[in-house]
Design a protein around this motif. Structure first.
Motif, PDB file in Angstrom:
ATOM      1  N   ALA A  43       0.846  -1.196   0.000  1.00 48.92           N
ATOM      2  CA  ALA A  43       0.000   0.000   0.000  1.00 48.92           C
ATOM      3  C   ALA A  43       0.882   1.248   0.000  1.00 48.92           C
ATOM      4  N   ARG A  44       1.949   1.204   0.794  1.00 47.70           N
ATOM      5  CA  ARG A  44       2.878   2.341   0.850  1.00 47.70           C
ATOM      6  C   ARG A  44       3.539   2.549  -0.502  1.00 47.70           C
ATOM      7  N   ALA A  45       4.048   1.467  -1.099  1.00 54.29           N
ATOM      8  CA  ALA A  45       4.753   1.567  -2.379  1.00 54.29           C
ATOM      9  C   ALA A  45       3.844   2.180  -3.451  1.00 54.29           C
ATOM     10  N   TRP A  46       2.589   1.739  -3.475  1.00 54.15           N
ATOM     11  CA  TRP A  46       1.646   2.266  -4.463  1.00 54.15           C
ATOM     12  C   TRP A  46       1.331   3.738  -4.203  1.00 54.15           C
ATOM     13  N   ALA A  47       1.115   4.076  -2.950  1.00 60.79           N
ATOM     14  CA  ALA A  47       0.768   5.455  -2.601  1.00 60.79           C
ATOM     15  C   ALA A  47       1.919   6.401  -2.937  1.00 60.79           C
ATOM     16  N   VAL A  48       3.144   5.943  -2.709  1.00 64.86           N
ATOM     17  CA  VAL A  48       4.325   6.751  -3.029  1.00 64.86           C
ATOM     18  C   VAL A  48       4.411   6.934  -4.546  1.00 64.86           C
ATOM     19  N   GLU A  49       4.267   5.814  -5.256  1.00 61.13           N
ATOM     20  CA  GLU A  49       4.396   5.855  -6.715  1.00 61.13           C
ATOM     21  C   GLU A  49       3.333   6.765  -7.348  1.00 61.13           C
ATOM     22  N   MET A  50       2.149   6.798  -6.716  1.00 61.11           N
ATOM     23  CA  MET A  50       1.077   7.617  -7.289  1.00 61.11           C
ATOM     24  C   MET A  50       1.152   9.068  -6.845  1.00 61.11           C
ATOM     25  N   GLY A  51       2.152   9.390  -6.050  1.00 65.03           N
ATOM     26  CA  GLY A  51       2.385  10.787  -5.691  1.00 65.03           C
ATOM     27  C   GLY A  51       1.541  11.331  -4.555  1.00 65.03           C
ATOM     28  N   PHE A  52       1.013  10.451  -3.697  1.00 62.44           N
ATOM     29  CA  PHE A  52       0.279  10.924  -2.526  1.00 62.44           C
ATOM     30  C   PHE A  52       1.237  11.567  -1.524  1.00 62.44           C
ATOM     31  N   SER A  53       0.756  12.584  -0.800  1.00 62.41           N
ATOM     32  CA  SER A  53       1.580  13.249   0.219  1.00 62.41           C
ATOM     33  C   SER A  53       1.852  12.278   1.370  1.00 62.41           C
ATOM     34  N   LEU A  54       2.788  12.645   2.228  1.00 64.51           N
ATOM     35  CA  LEU A  54       3.144  11.769   3.349  1.00 64.51           C
ATOM     36  C   LEU A  54       1.945  11.488   4.261  1.00 64.51           C
ATOM     37  N   VAL A  55       1.146  12.536   4.530  1.00 68.93           N
ATOM     38  CA  VAL A  55      -0.024  12.343   5.394  1.00 68.93           C
ATOM     39  C   VAL A  55      -1.016  11.390   4.716  1.00 68.93           C
ATOM     40  N   GLU A  56      -1.219  11.591   3.405  1.00 67.73           N
ATOM     41  CA  GLU A  56      -2.144  10.716   2.680  1.00 67.73           C
ATOM     42  C   GLU A  56      -1.630   9.273   2.651  1.00 67.73           C
ATOM     43  N   GLN A  57      -0.337   9.140   2.413  1.00 63.17           N
ATOM     44  CA  GLN A  57       0.276   7.795   2.432  1.00 63.17           C
ATOM     45  C   GLN A  57      -0.003   7.125   3.776  1.00 63.17           C
ATOM     46  N   THR A  58       0.215   7.888   4.842  1.00 55.89           N
ATOM     47  CA  THR A  58       0.051   7.342   6.189  1.00 55.89           C
ATOM     48  C   THR A  58      -1.390   6.908   6.425  1.00 55.89           C
ATOM     49  N   LYS A  59      -2.339   7.700   5.940  1.00 59.31           N
ATOM     50  CA  LYS A  59      -3.753   7.348   6.101  1.00 59.31           C
ATOM     51  C   LYS A  59      -4.080   6.072   5.329  1.00 59.31           C
ATOM     52  N   ILE A  60      -3.572   5.988   4.092  1.00 57.28           N
ATOM     53  CA  ILE A  60      -3.850   4.814   3.252  1.00 57.28           C
ATOM     54  C   ILE A  60      -3.248   3.558   3.885  1.00 57.28           C
ATOM     55  N   VAL A  61      -1.997   3.662   4.335  1.00 59.06           N
ATOM     56  CA  VAL A  61      -1.321   2.492   4.904  1.00 59.06           C
ATOM     57  C   VAL A  61      -2.014   2.064   6.205  1.00 59.06           C
ATOM     58  N   THR A  62      -2.425   3.047   7.003  1.00 62.66           N
ATOM     59  CA  THR A  62      -3.107   2.729   8.264  1.00 62.66           C
ATOM     60  C   THR A  62      -4.441   2.039   7.976  1.00 62.66           C
ATOM     61  N   ALA A  63      -5.184   2.564   7.009  1.00 62.62           N
ATOM     62  CA  ALA A  63      -6.473   1.953   6.639  1.00 62.62           C
ATOM     63  C   ALA A  63      -6.245   0.526   6.146  1.00 62.62           C
ATOM     64  N   ALA A  64      -5.225   0.345   5.314  1.00 65.16           N
ATOM     65  CA  ALA A  64      -4.918  -0.988   4.777  1.00 65.16           C
ATOM     66  C   ALA A  64      -4.563  -1.954   5.903  1.00 65.16           C
ATOM     67  N   SER A  65      -3.821  -1.453   6.874  1.00 63.63           N
ATOM     68  CA  SER A  65      -3.413  -2.281   8.009  1.00 63.63           C
ATOM     69  C   SER A  65      -4.623  -2.743   8.819  1.00 63.63           C
ATOM     70  N   GLU A  66      -5.537  -1.812   9.082  1.00 60.23           N
ATOM     71  CA  GLU A  66      -6.743  -2.145   9.851  1.00 60.23           C
ATOM     72  C   GLU A  66      -7.556  -3.236   9.154  1.00 60.23           C
ATOM     73  N   LEU A  67      -7.792  -3.035   7.838  1.00 65.65           N
ATOM     74  CA  LEU A  67      -8.660  -3.961   7.121  1.00 65.65           C
ATOM     75  C   LEU A  67      -7.988  -5.314   6.893  1.00 65.65           C
ATOM     76  N   ALA A  68      -6.671  -5.287   6.645  1.00 62.21           N
ATOM     77  CA  ALA A  68      -5.956  -6.552   6.456  1.00 62.21           C
ATOM     78  C   ALA A  68      -5.978  -7.354   7.753  1.00 62.21           C
ATOM     79  N   ARG A  69      -5.789  -6.670   8.878  1.00 58.92           N
ATOM     80  CA  ARG A  69      -5.827  -7.362  10.165  1.00 58.92           C
ATOM     81  C   ARG A  69      -7.219  -7.933  10.442  1.00 58.92           C
ATOM     82  N   ASN A  70      -8.251  -7.146  10.137  1.00 55.33           N
ATOM     83  CA  ASN A  70      -9.622  -7.643  10.299  1.00 55.33           C
ATOM     84  C   ASN A  70      -9.814  -8.954   9.558  1.00 55.33           C
ATOM     85  N   MET A  71      -9.312  -8.985   8.309  1.00 57.62           N
ATOM     86  CA  MET A  71      -9.462 -10.184   7.480  1.00 57.62           C
ATOM     87  C   MET A  71      -8.753 -11.369   8.099  1.00 57.62           C
TER      88      MET A  71
END
Lengths: 130, 132
Positions: free
Chosen positions: B22-50
């Protein structure tokens, strides 16, 4: 199993989290720290999370657990070095890290632990009244 | 769809892989650091739920476009027990496990779009998107 190292410096325990922690590693840290507090009779625990790129609800809960457990074992916990992006995300996620004391960096964190009782001003007022 | 990738999430170690991707994709797509952090955190929550509740599953990462806007979409699919009451599951503080109950509701706040479908006995699918 991989473990996060805990360093002892006088009456304090220092932990620097330098890897992206999976859940079991975080749980192991919680157990290890609790055991070390008892074994070393440490008065304070400083956890440096400046290298952590995210704090999600699980890591947040572990930090809260560590603070609560150490308080019960008569030690103070300070979490230092949280990145701004992490703080912003944490708040939007809905985590307030209630009961976890924080400081901007290791130096400020150590100063906090060394202050009388490591207590916040409100806590000190309560002590004064009783 | 511009690009996509599927990552398996079966164990707590896989959750790290999901975060890294999720981080690699967010970086590659040019998301800001805060946005990257939000995306990675969201991904972490949902992956753990699964992993914790859905017996593991897959995460699909996609770069999508809507006019001139680019977005990163993550879809979490499991064949676990499903969620009987979605409204309740989306409530802050509600948990059937020993977590804080912020995974779903918190994740929704971190993303622009959040879509959840679940069928008891069939599994759960959560699709989250963040636009640039």
């Amino acid at each position: 199993m991989e473990r996060i190292p805990i360093l002892q410096m006088g009456q304090f325990l220092l932990v620097t989290i330098q890897v992206d922690m999976h859940d079991r590693l975080a749980l192991a840290l919680q157990d290890d720290l609790t055991n070390r507090i008892v074994k070393t009779q440490a008065q304070g625990v400083l956890i440096d999370i400046s290298a952590l790129e995210i704090v999600d609800s699980f890591i947040g809960r572990i930090l809260g657990n560590i603070a609560t457990m150490s308080r019960i074992l008569d030690a103070d916990t300070v979490v230092v070095g949280m990145q701004p992006a992490v703080a912003i995300t944490l708040v939007e996620l809905g985590l307030s890290l209630t009961g976890v004391r924080t400081a901007i960096n290791v130096e400020q964190g150590m100063a906090l632990l060394r202050s009388p009782f490591g207590a916040s001003p409100e806590e000190r007022d309560t002590h004064a009244q009783t | 769809m511009l690009k996509h990738e599927v990552v398996e999430a079966r164990s707590s170690a896989d959750v790290l892989v999901v975060r890294q991707q999720a981080r690699a994709w967010a970086v590659e797509m040019g998301f800001s650091l805060v946005e990257q952090t939000k995306i990675v955190t969201a991904a972490s929550e949902l992956a753990r739920n699964m992993v914790d509740y859905g017996l593991g599953g897959t995460v699909e990462l996609e770069a999508i476009e809507n006019g001139s806007r680019k977005g990163l979409r993550l879809t979490f699919t499991d064949q676990g027990p499903g969620i009987s009451d979605l409204d309740l599951a989306m409530t802050d503080g509600y948990t059937t496990g020993n977590g804080l109950g912020l995974g779903l509701s918190g994740t929704k706040r971190l993303m622009h779009e959040f879509e959840i479908t679940s069928q008891v006995g069939q599994g759960t699918r959560v699709m989250i998107t963040r636009w640039r």
